[in-house]
Design an enzyme around this catalytic site. Sequence first.
Site, PDB file in Angstrom:
ATOM      1  N   ASP A 290      -8.595  -3.595   8.975  1.00  0.00           N
ATOM      2  CA  ASP A 290      -7.957  -2.679   8.032  1.00  0.00           C
ATOM      3  C   ASP A 290      -6.455  -2.816   8.270  1.00  0.00           C
ATOM      4  OD1 ASP A 290      -6.808  -0.475   6.750  1.00  0.00           O
ATOM      5  OD2 ASP A 290      -8.608   0.762   7.023  1.00  0.00           O
TER       6      ASP A 290
ATOM      7  N   LYS B 199      -2.110   3.427  -0.465  1.00  0.00           N
ATOM      8  CA  LYS B 199      -1.007   3.665   0.464  1.00  0.00           C
ATOM      9  C   LYS B 199       0.181   2.753   0.120  1.00  0.00           C
ATOM     10  CE  LYS B 199      -4.085   6.419   2.058  1.00  0.00           C
ATOM     11  NZ  LYS B 199      -5.008   6.057   3.092  1.00  0.00           N
TER      12      LYS B 199
HETATM   13  C1  PLP Z   1      -6.350   5.875   3.182  1.00  0.00           C
HETATM   14  C2  PLP Z   1      -6.918   4.884   4.068  1.00  0.00           C
HETATM   15  C3  PLP Z   1      -8.151   4.269   3.790  1.00  0.00           C
HETATM   16  C4  PLP Z   1      -9.012   4.661   2.622  1.00  0.00           C
HETATM   17  O1  PLP Z   1      -8.411   4.421   1.393  1.00  0.00           O
HETATM   18  P1  PLP Z   1      -8.749   5.212   0.050  1.00  0.00           P
HETATM   19  O2  PLP Z   1      -7.890   4.533  -0.953  1.00  0.00           O
HETATM   20  O3  PLP Z   1      -8.422   6.643   0.285  1.00  0.00           O
HETATM   21  O4  PLP Z   1     -10.208   5.028  -0.202  1.00  0.00           O
HETATM   22  C5  PLP Z   1      -8.606   3.283   4.649  1.00  0.00           C
HETATM   23  N1  PLP Z   1      -7.908   2.933   5.738  1.00  0.00           N
HETATM   24  C6  PLP Z   1      -6.725   3.493   6.052  1.00  0.00           C
HETATM   25  C7  PLP Z   1      -5.999   3.053   7.282  1.00  0.00           C
HETATM   26  C8  PLP Z   1      -6.194   4.492   5.237  1.00  0.00           C
HETATM   27  O5  PLP Z   1      -5.031   5.060   5.564  1.00  0.00           O
END
Ligand code: PLP
Length: 385
Positions: A175, A200
């Site tokens: 991620d 984000k």
């Molecule tokens: C927000 C976030 C997610 C999930 O994303 P969504 O667009 O809310 O589904 C996954 N990993 C990290 C590190 C995040 O900050």
Amino acid sequence: MKESKKIGINTTCVHVGEVKDEQFKGAVSPIYPATSYAFDGVDVKRYPRYFNTPNQEMLHKKIAALENTEDALIFGSGMAAISAALMAFLQKGDHVVIQQVIYGGTYNFIVSEFDKYGIEYSFTESDKVEDFTPLIKENTKVLYIETPSNPLLGITDIKAISSLAKEHKILTMIDNTFASPINQNPVDFGIDIILHSATKYMGGHSDISAGAIAASKEHIEHIWKTAINFGGNLSDQTVWLLERSLKTLNLRVKEQTKNAQKMAEFLEDNPDIDTVYYPGLKSHPQYKLAKKQMKGFGAMMSFELSEGIDAMKFQNNLQLIKPSMSLAGLESTTVSPVQTTHALLSEEERLARGIKDGLIRFSVGIEEPEDLIEDILQAIKKAKS
Ligand SMILES: *Cc1c(COP(=O)(O)O)cnc(C)c1O
């Protein structure tokens, strides 16, 4: 895509994957909202849920260029991307090793869905590679990491993880949301599948829900086969907004990263702050590792208010910085993990994870650091009285 790497990062952000307006020569990509396309003698059957409308197809190229991968796919949310990637490669009887500290939504997905499908999982004790090794079993198919991680900005050794996985012929997923493709390209360290919540930094204006996967053509093709069954595609209007946002990705993230360094140094020197967690500080335990694998240290950090300063009172008194659950927007935001993301854990569990009552996660925006500093100073003063 190696080819696009020859051009500059801003040029890539602006120009790679533009949908050319052949008819009117407009300066920006036209939006193709059609859900129905003539076969027209070609074998591409265009359909939004097939992730191949003109806007989707072209934006995949921009994201692949940013992550230096062959291909990419975009989704309706980060979780749609993460769930599609995991489910594409895991089946009944398989096992996955997951870093202990990961995004809450990913954790919930794993613990609430995997049992139903007969997929086994183990969480590591820490983000250290030595803690992954003993958990690998014969049926382990995926190693899953997140770095920098939330909320204490832990750094996982990407190269070491990918080497370990290659030794055991296991797929790796990361991620990469917190770093964004501007500050970290995991493919350069051997990671197979790169995941993003484009809600984000990629979106960056706190007004788009989206997700992305960047990987080789072969892996994207494999994920695509599962993704069309789950149906987590974006509308083309949102694809277009994401394209527009990505044009300024480098400008935004570079500025935010620069501001974050200044803010971290200010906070570290402030007597009312106990600890600052930011990989760009020499005091960060993995500063050297972060320096090795990140092009910039990012714009996320967290800090502990000294005892006697109430976290809620502090946040309620901020005037410029917004207390908010989300992160990575142009605007600076804070969140108290104890009150929100980690509210369901007991005090003992929280402390075991190093999350104290006074901890504040801080997403640094593009505002001038002097203004942010002034805001924090006045809020601390009010929270003390
Ligand atoms: C927000 C976030 C997610 C999930 O994303 P969504 O667009 O809310 O589904 C996954 N990993 C990290 C590190 C995040 O900050």
